[in-house]
Motif scaffolding. Sequence first.
Motif, PDB file in Angstrom:
ATOM      1  N   ASP A  63       0.835  -1.201   0.000  1.00 44.77           N
ATOM      2  CA  ASP A  63       0.000   0.000   0.000  1.00 44.77           C
ATOM      3  C   ASP A  63       0.870   1.251   0.000  1.00 44.77           C
ATOM      4  O   ASP A  63       1.978   1.254   0.553  1.00 44.77           O
ATOM      5  N   ILE A  64       0.350   2.295  -0.615  1.00 50.44           N
ATOM      6  CA  ILE A  64       1.094   3.558  -0.706  1.00 50.44           C
ATOM      7  C   ILE A  64       0.371   4.611   0.120  1.00 50.44           C
ATOM      8  O   ILE A  64      -0.842   4.781   0.006  1.00 50.44           O
ATOM      9  N   VAL A  65       1.148   5.312   0.993  1.00 49.07           N
ATOM     10  CA  VAL A  65       0.565   6.366   1.810  1.00 49.07           C
ATOM     11  C   VAL A  65       1.307   7.668   1.561  1.00 49.07           C
ATOM     12  O   VAL A  65       2.530   7.682   1.425  1.00 49.07           O
ATOM     13  N   GLU A  66       0.562   8.735   1.444  1.00 42.81           N
ATOM     14  CA  GLU A  66       1.138  10.072   1.246  1.00 42.81           C
ATOM     15  C   GLU A  66       0.511  11.048   2.247  1.00 42.81           C
ATOM     16  O   GLU A  66      -0.722  11.049   2.386  1.00 42.81           O
ATOM     17  N   PRO A  67       1.311  11.833   2.937  1.00 44.60           N
ATOM     18  CA  PRO A  67       2.783  11.806   3.019  1.00 44.60           C
ATOM     19  C   PRO A  67       3.287  10.480   3.596  1.00 44.60           C
ATOM     20  O   PRO A  67       2.518   9.714   4.131  1.00 44.60           O
ATOM     21  N   ALA A  68       4.584  10.251   3.500  1.00 47.34           N
ATOM     22  CA  ALA A  68       5.185   9.005   3.976  1.00 47.34           C
ATOM     23  C   ALA A  68       4.958   8.845   5.468  1.00 47.34           C
ATOM     24  O   ALA A  68       4.739   9.814   6.207  1.00 47.34           O
ATOM     25  N   GLU A  69       5.031   7.583   5.931  1.00 49.80           N
ATOM     26  CA  GLU A  69       4.724   7.277   7.332  1.00 49.80           C
ATOM     27  C   GLU A  69       5.591   8.073   8.310  1.00 49.80           C
ATOM     28  O   GLU A  69       5.151   8.439   9.395  1.00 49.80           O
ATOM     29  N   GLY A  70       6.843   8.325   7.953  1.00 47.77           N
ATOM     30  CA  GLY A  70       7.750   9.022   8.868  1.00 47.77           C
ATOM     31  C   GLY A  70       7.578  10.522   8.873  1.00 47.77           C
ATOM     32  O   GLY A  70       8.169  11.211   9.717  1.00 47.77           O
ATOM     33  N   SER A  71       6.770  11.043   7.963  1.00 51.06           N
ATOM     34  CA  SER A  71       6.585  12.496   7.880  1.00 51.06           C
ATOM     35  C   SER A  71       5.726  12.998   9.031  1.00 51.06           C
ATOM     36  O   SER A  71       4.819  12.304   9.504  1.00 51.06           O
ATOM     37  N   LYS A  72       6.029  14.227   9.477  1.00 47.11           N
ATOM     38  CA  LYS A  72       5.210  14.858  10.502  1.00 47.11           C
ATOM     39  C   LYS A  72       4.126  15.698   9.821  1.00 47.11           C
ATOM     40  O   LYS A  72       4.429  16.593   9.034  1.00 47.11           O
ATOM     41  N   LEU A  73       2.888  15.343  10.125  1.00 47.60           N
ATOM     42  CA  LEU A  73       1.762  16.032   9.494  1.00 47.60           C
ATOM     43  C   LEU A  73       1.551  17.391  10.141  1.00 47.60           C
ATOM     44  O   LEU A  73       1.594  17.529  11.359  1.00 47.60           O
ATOM     45  N   GLN A  74       1.372  18.409   9.319  1.00 42.30           N
ATOM     46  CA  GLN A  74       1.137  19.765   9.791  1.00 42.30           C
ATOM     47  C   GLN A  74      -0.350  20.101   9.677  1.00 42.30           C
ATOM     48  O   GLN A  74      -1.127  19.407   9.004  1.00 42.30           O
ATOM     49  N   VAL A  75      -0.758  21.167  10.306  1.00 39.62           N
ATOM     50  CA  VAL A  75      -2.155  21.601  10.272  1.00 39.62           C
ATOM     51  C   VAL A  75      -2.576  21.875   8.825  1.00 39.62           C
ATOM     52  O   VAL A  75      -1.861  22.533   8.074  1.00 39.62           O
ATOM     53  N   GLY A  76      -3.737  21.347   8.433  1.00 36.74           N
ATOM     54  CA  GLY A  76      -4.266  21.576   7.086  1.00 36.74           C
ATOM     55  C   GLY A  76      -3.924  20.480   6.102  1.00 36.74           C
ATOM     56  O   GLY A  76      -4.492  20.417   5.020  1.00 36.74           O
ATOM     57  N   GLU A  77      -2.980  19.577   6.443  1.00 40.20           N
ATOM     58  CA  GLU A  77      -2.602  18.492   5.546  1.00 40.20           C
ATOM     59  C   GLU A  77      -3.536  17.293   5.744  1.00 40.20           C
ATOM     60  O   GLU A  77      -4.131  17.111   6.802  1.00 40.20           O
ATOM     61  N   THR A  78      -3.667  16.464   4.705  1.00 40.00           N
ATOM     62  CA  THR A  78      -4.477  15.245   4.767  1.00 40.00           C
ATOM     63  C   THR A  78      -3.610  14.041   4.438  1.00 40.00           C
ATOM     64  O   THR A  78      -2.530  14.171   3.853  1.00 40.00           O
ATOM     65  N   ILE A  79      -4.106  12.862   4.785  1.00 40.84           N
ATOM     66  CA  ILE A  79      -3.402  11.607   4.510  1.00 40.84           C
ATOM     67  C   ILE A  79      -4.174  10.851   3.445  1.00 40.84           C
ATOM     68  O   ILE A  79      -5.391  10.691   3.537  1.00 40.84           O
ATOM     69  N   SER A  80      -3.457  10.368   2.441  1.00 40.91           N
ATOM     70  CA  SER A  80      -4.087   9.629   1.355  1.00 40.91           C
ATOM     71  C   SER A  80      -3.450   8.247   1.245  1.00 40.91           C
ATOM     72  O   SER A  80      -2.214   8.134   1.186  1.00 40.91           O
ATOM     73  N   ILE A  81      -4.296   7.218   1.217  1.00 40.73           N
ATOM     74  CA  ILE A  81      -3.803   5.834   1.125  1.00 40.73           C
ATOM     75  C   ILE A  81      -4.318   5.207  -0.159  1.00 40.73           C
ATOM     76  O   ILE A  81      -5.516   5.242  -0.450  1.00 40.73           O
ATOM     77  N   THR A  82      -3.400   4.643  -0.934  1.00 43.14           N
ATOM     78  CA  THR A  82      -3.759   3.896  -2.138  1.00 43.14           C
ATOM     79  C   THR A  82      -3.490   2.427  -1.870  1.00 43.14           C
ATOM     80  O   THR A  82      -2.347   2.037  -1.630  1.00 43.14           O
ATOM     81  N   ARG A  83      -4.531   1.622  -1.900  1.00 46.59           N
ATOM     82  CA  ARG A  83      -4.412   0.215  -1.530  1.00 46.59           C
ATOM     83  C   ARG A  83      -4.049  -0.684  -2.714  1.00 46.59           C
ATOM     84  O   ARG A  83      -4.355  -0.386  -3.865  1.00 46.59           O
ATOM     85  N   GLU A  84      -3.385  -1.774  -2.370  1.00 44.72           N
ATOM     86  CA  GLU A  84      -3.148  -2.820  -3.352  1.00 44.72           C
ATOM     87  C   GLU A  84      -4.383  -3.717  -3.377  1.00 44.72           C
ATOM     88  O   GLU A  84      -4.865  -4.162  -2.326  1.00 44.72           O
ATOM     89  N   HIS A  85      -4.916  -3.951  -4.573  1.00 45.87           N
ATOM     90  CA  HIS A  85      -6.118  -4.766  -4.713  1.00 45.87           C
ATOM     91  C   HIS A  85      -5.813  -6.079  -5.406  1.00 45.87           C
ATOM     92  O   HIS A  85      -4.915  -6.171  -6.251  1.00 45.87           O
ATOM     93  N   ARG A  86      -6.619  -7.074  -5.067  1.00 39.86           N
ATOM     94  CA  ARG A  86      -6.600  -8.342  -5.787  1.00 39.86           C
ATOM     95  C   ARG A  86      -7.868  -8.391  -6.626  1.00 39.86           C
ATOM     96  O   ARG A  86      -8.975  -8.348  -6.087  1.00 39.86           O
TER      97      ARG A  86
END
Length: 322
Positions: A63-86
């Motif tokens: 799975d792909i997550v943006e921003p990366a897992e180690g990034s510190k999220l700031q106010v106003g930012e969102t997290i987006s996950i793109t899943r691997e599908h079968r």
Amino acid sequence: MRRIKVVLVGALLVMIFMLSACGGTDSVVKINDDGVETEIQVKLPRTVKKILADAEIQLGENDIVEPAEGSKLQVGETISITREHRVKLTVAGETKEVKIVGGTVEDLLKQEGISLGEDQTTSKPADEVLTEGMEIEVVNKLQISLNVDGKTEKKSVGATTVEGALKEFGITLGEEDRVEPEKTKAVSDGMEITVKRVKTEEVTVTEPIEYETSYEYSDAYLVGVEVVSREGTPGEREVTYKITTVDGEEESREVLKETIITEPIFAIVILGSYEEPEYEDPGTSYDEVYEVSREDFPNCSGDGHGYYVVVYSDGTEEVVEY
């Protein structure tokens, strides 16, 4: 003393700033997990990995997550996950399970190196977003005949239902339009689809009301004589119809409202009931008194009544009312 106060105030501001920095800022973070949105309240800044853990969202290996897992999220930012599908992909009757991260049906074909022929298509639209467990098949297009708006058109379509075929033909259906076969029916090669345009409208018109005729009998007239004592007059009404047309031809007409504007006036007809007596030889026999003439004097009101004067063979007269 004045200098000391300034220093104390400055120290207090520094302490407040440090406390605020240590505690973070309460914020609502939006997480778009492959199209599913979640909101969680956390103190920012905080790492994406920690926020996902707080939201109890787990990531798959690819799975792909943006921003990366180690990034510190700031106010106003969102997290987006793109899943691997079968997904299950069927080509030429053979089905296999394919893994793909995000993307559409078209992206899946590109990943698998599949190019569609001129008469081929997929069971799902090319721009449809992939989901877990989706089944996609490469199929041959079907030849369909469409009758609509007075024209017949033939086309190869990849749709699996009549509704999908209509979309490929670019046909927009009205709410009351009729489709044969029904929209949910599976498409077959050589199928003929007919669309009938249905229109319903309310129309208000003024119509005449036919008058009736009243018949009265009078012996003032010989049998077979008809005299119009009063002419009839048609009435008038306003009628609102619900008219349904199919392909421009009227199919039904339903009365919704009717208002009488003027009542009709019925006609009066007088029918003669007098039968002239038969005489053996009225020219030579004067033993029997018989009617010589009868003159009619109807009332001026036109109500069908009046009187007549009868003259007999012996010279006498009689007034008879009717």
